[in-house]
Scaffold this motif. Structure first.
Motif, PDB file in Angstrom:
ATOM      1  N   GLN A 207     125.862  15.148   1.394  1.00  0.00           N
ATOM      2  CA  GLN A 207     127.027  14.745   1.855  1.00  0.00           C
ATOM      3  C   GLN A 207     126.872  14.269   2.969  1.00  0.00           C
ATOM      4  O   GLN A 207     126.811  12.687   3.641  1.00  0.00           O
ATOM      5  CB  GLN A 207     127.996  15.148   1.105  1.00  0.00           C
ATOM      6  N   LEU A 208     127.435  15.083   3.852  1.00  0.00           N
ATOM      7  CA  LEU A 208     127.122  14.542   5.276  1.00  0.00           C
ATOM      8  C   LEU A 208     125.655  14.291   5.814  1.00  0.00           C
ATOM      9  O   LEU A 208     125.266  14.136   7.116  1.00  0.00           O
ATOM     10  CB  LEU A 208     127.108  16.019   6.333  1.00  0.00           C
ATOM     11  N   VAL A 209     124.603  15.209   5.543  1.00  0.00           N
ATOM     12  CA  VAL A 209     123.208  14.758   5.174  1.00  0.00           C
ATOM     13  C   VAL A 209     123.093  12.846   5.260  1.00  0.00           C
ATOM     14  O   VAL A 209     122.169  11.988   6.648  1.00  0.00           O
ATOM     15  CB  VAL A 209     122.384  15.017   5.255  1.00  0.00           C
ATOM     16  N   ASP A 210     123.485  12.682   4.065  1.00  0.00           N
ATOM     17  CA  ASP A 210     123.044  11.162   3.675  1.00  0.00           C
ATOM     18  C   ASP A 210     123.941  10.201   4.710  1.00  0.00           C
ATOM     19  O   ASP A 210     123.316   9.351   4.411  1.00  0.00           O
ATOM     20  CB  ASP A 210     123.844  11.177   2.589  1.00  0.00           C
ATOM     21  N   GLU A 211     124.814  10.940   5.085  1.00  0.00           N
ATOM     22  CA  GLU A 211     125.984   9.620   6.216  1.00  0.00           C
ATOM     23  C   GLU A 211     125.006  10.158   7.231  1.00  0.00           C
ATOM     24  O   GLU A 211     125.463   8.815   8.121  1.00  0.00           O
ATOM     25  CB  GLU A 211     127.634  10.788   6.014  1.00  0.00           C
ATOM     26  N   LEU A 212     124.411  11.201   7.882  1.00  0.00           N
ATOM     27  CA  LEU A 212     123.698  10.910   9.069  1.00  0.00           C
ATOM     28  C   LEU A 212     122.923  10.198   8.614  1.00  0.00           C
ATOM     29  O   LEU A 212     122.462   9.245  10.034  1.00  0.00           O
ATOM     30  CB  LEU A 212     123.488  12.522   9.504  1.00  0.00           C
ATOM     31  N   MET A 213     122.150  10.438   7.511  1.00  0.00           N
ATOM     32  CA  MET A 213     120.818   9.458   7.734  1.00  0.00           C
ATOM     33  C   MET A 213     121.514   8.279   7.901  1.00  0.00           C
ATOM     34  O   MET A 213     120.492   7.205   8.117  1.00  0.00           O
ATOM     35  CB  MET A 213     120.310  10.312   6.171  1.00  0.00           C
ATOM     36  N   THR A 214     122.566   7.361   7.446  1.00  0.00           N
ATOM     37  CA  THR A 214     123.083   5.913   7.647  1.00  0.00           C
ATOM     38  C   THR A 214     123.421   6.316   9.148  1.00  0.00           C
ATOM     39  O   THR A 214     122.675   4.285   9.549  1.00  0.00           O
ATOM     40  CB  THR A 214     124.193   6.124   6.711  1.00  0.00           C
ATOM     41  N   ALA A 215     123.297   6.765   9.220  1.00  0.00           N
ATOM     42  CA  ALA A 215     123.878   6.480  10.916  1.00  0.00           C
ATOM     43  C   ALA A 215     123.018   7.062  11.957  1.00  0.00           C
ATOM     44  O   ALA A 215     122.848   5.825  12.979  1.00  0.00           O
ATOM     45  CB  ALA A 215     125.677   7.658  11.122  1.00  0.00           C
ATOM     46  N   MET A 216     122.045   7.188  11.081  1.00  0.00           N
ATOM     47  CA  MET A 216     120.509   7.290  12.287  1.00  0.00           C
ATOM     48  C   MET A 216     119.816   7.889  11.056  1.00  0.00           C
ATOM     49  O   MET A 216     119.819   8.842  11.076  1.00  0.00           O
ATOM     50  CB  MET A 216     120.758   9.361  12.829  1.00  0.00           C
ATOM     51  N   PRO A 217     119.057   6.660  10.674  1.00  0.00           N
ATOM     52  CA  PRO A 217     118.137   6.638  10.064  1.00  0.00           C
ATOM     53  C   PRO A 217     116.523   6.911   9.913  1.00  0.00           C
ATOM     54  O   PRO A 217     115.938   7.708   9.280  1.00  0.00           O
ATOM     55  CB  PRO A 217     117.609   4.991   9.724  1.00  0.00           C
ATOM     56  N   ARG A 218     116.139   7.770  11.975  1.00  0.00           N
ATOM     57  CA  ARG A 218     115.130   8.077  11.974  1.00  0.00           C
ATOM     58  C   ARG A 218     115.573   9.679  11.783  1.00  0.00           C
ATOM     59  O   ARG A 218     114.173  10.154  12.506  1.00  0.00           O
ATOM     60  CB  ARG A 218     115.033   7.942  12.868  1.00  0.00           C
ATOM     61  N   ALA A 219     116.612  10.219  12.082  1.00  0.00           N
ATOM     62  CA  ALA A 219     117.237  11.605  11.930  1.00  0.00           C
ATOM     63  C   ALA A 219     116.009  12.368  10.334  1.00  0.00           C
ATOM     64  O   ALA A 219     115.258  13.460  11.825  1.00  0.00           O
ATOM     65  CB  ALA A 219     118.311  12.348  11.062  1.00  0.00           C
ATOM     66  N   ARG A 220     115.294  12.409   9.852  1.00  0.00           N
ATOM     67  CA  ARG A 220     114.547  13.144   9.063  1.00  0.00           C
ATOM     68  C   ARG A 220     113.180  12.302   9.751  1.00  0.00           C
ATOM     69  O   ARG A 220     112.183  14.413  10.607  1.00  0.00           O
ATOM     70  CB  ARG A 220     113.615  12.484   7.517  1.00  0.00           C
ATOM     71  N   ASP A 221     112.345  12.283  11.044  1.00  0.00           N
ATOM     72  CA  ASP A 221     111.349  12.094  12.038  1.00  0.00           C
ATOM     73  C   ASP A 221     111.939  12.323  12.750  1.00  0.00           C
ATOM     74  O   ASP A 221     110.713  13.416  12.853  1.00  0.00           O
ATOM     75  CB  ASP A 221     111.076  10.307  11.674  1.00  0.00           C
ATOM     76  N   THR A 222     113.060  13.034  13.449  1.00  0.00           N
ATOM     77  CA  THR A 222     113.594  13.867  14.340  1.00  0.00           C
ATOM     78  C   THR A 222     113.566  15.441  14.141  1.00  0.00           C
ATOM     79  O   THR A 222     112.898  16.167  14.703  1.00  0.00           O
ATOM     80  CB  THR A 222     114.997  13.826  14.669  1.00  0.00           C
TER      81      THR A 222
END
Length: 274
Positions: free
Chosen positions: A42-57
């Motif tokens: 859930q928090l990762v999904d929120e993080l991905m909304t706030a920071m779409p490039r999080a997975r690339d990071t």
């Protein structure tokens, strides 16, 4: 390792805050793993909304770690101490190191129960790579652990890995520099330290929104500047190109750096102990 010797059991008395999202499990989810809880996702999904490039990071940091291990192995390093190693994933340190030399030895260190338990399963049958359940900050506990003493010879060079670790250290409450100095003091000449950290340097609002969200986890993020990273590397000679964003450190090809390496959001450095 027998059931009675399980590192998970040794963590039973530690306060691991299992009621909050955990960075190791969140990182596992970002990388496509399944060793995580609903609250982590859930928090990762929120993080991905706030920071779409999080997975690339996350992926760029993982690719950097693999290049670092390969570099160390090419320099003759055959011993690796991976602090805050997190969940086992494809391309783990022992896999990279043992491609160069099957006799390479690796000690993984983490205090997240799922990471430790799954590592014991993944590493079963490999007597040259083991996980210990411990807090990297408890230096004497890590260095004095029977598994560390059995697998690593500190009279010979060792590569210490602190991938995405120090940004969880609050500058007001935890002394990352003192911890690193203690590990450095235990290392023989010819050893290496590899370190990466989230940074606020050259970042946009996405990074700072992600930092705010991290306050709901067991380990909030504290951004480190380029100067902060240099200070943490005191006592080591920086390997070229010094403190750079992860895609810029010894890329496999110039095209891997990309047009905006700063968007990786993570600074990295490797230092040599003379």
């Amino acid at each position: 390792m027998t059931a009675g010797d399980s590192e998970v059991g040794k963590l039973a008395g530690k306060d691991l805050h299992l009621d909050k999202p955990n960075p190791a499990r969140m990182y596992d989810y970002v990388l496509g793993g399944d060793l995580n809880y609903a609250m982590d996702r859930q928090l990762v999904d929120e993080l991905m909304t706030a920071m779409p490039r999080a997975r690339d990071t996350a992926l760029l940091n993982r690719y950097w770690l693999r290049r670092v291990v390969r570099y160390g192995a090419q320099q003759g390093i055959r011993q690796f101490l991976d602090l805050g190693s997190g969940m086992p994933t494809v391309g783990q340190v022992h896999e990279i190191a043992q491609e160069v030399d099957p006799d390479s030895r690796v000690v993984y260190v983490d205090n997240e129960r799922i990471a430790v338990a799954h590592s014991e399963i993944v590493l079963e049958g490999d007597d040259r790579a083991e996980m210990i359940g411990a807090d990297a900050e408890r230096v004497d506990e890590v260095l004095g652990h029977p598994t560390t003493r059995r697998l690593l010879d500190f009279d010979q060079p060792v590569m210490v890995l602190m991938s995405a670790l120090v940004h969880y250290f609050s500058p007001e409450e935890r002394d990352a520099a003192a911890m690193i100095a203690r590990y450095r003091g235990a290392l023989a000449s010819g050893s290496y330290l590899a370190l990466s950290s989230f940074t606020g340097d050259q970042q946009d609002e996405e990074m700072f929104r992600a930092v705010e969200l991290s306050k709901d986890t067991t380990e909030p993020i504290h951004l480190r500047s380029r100067d902060d990273v240099r200070e943490l590397m005191a006592g080591f000679e920086l390997v070229d190109p010094g403190v750079v964003f992860t895609p810029q450190w010894h890329p496999d090809s110039p095209g891997d750096v990309g047009d905006e390496p700063a968007l990786s959001g993570v600074l990295a450095a490797v230092g040599y102990k003379p």
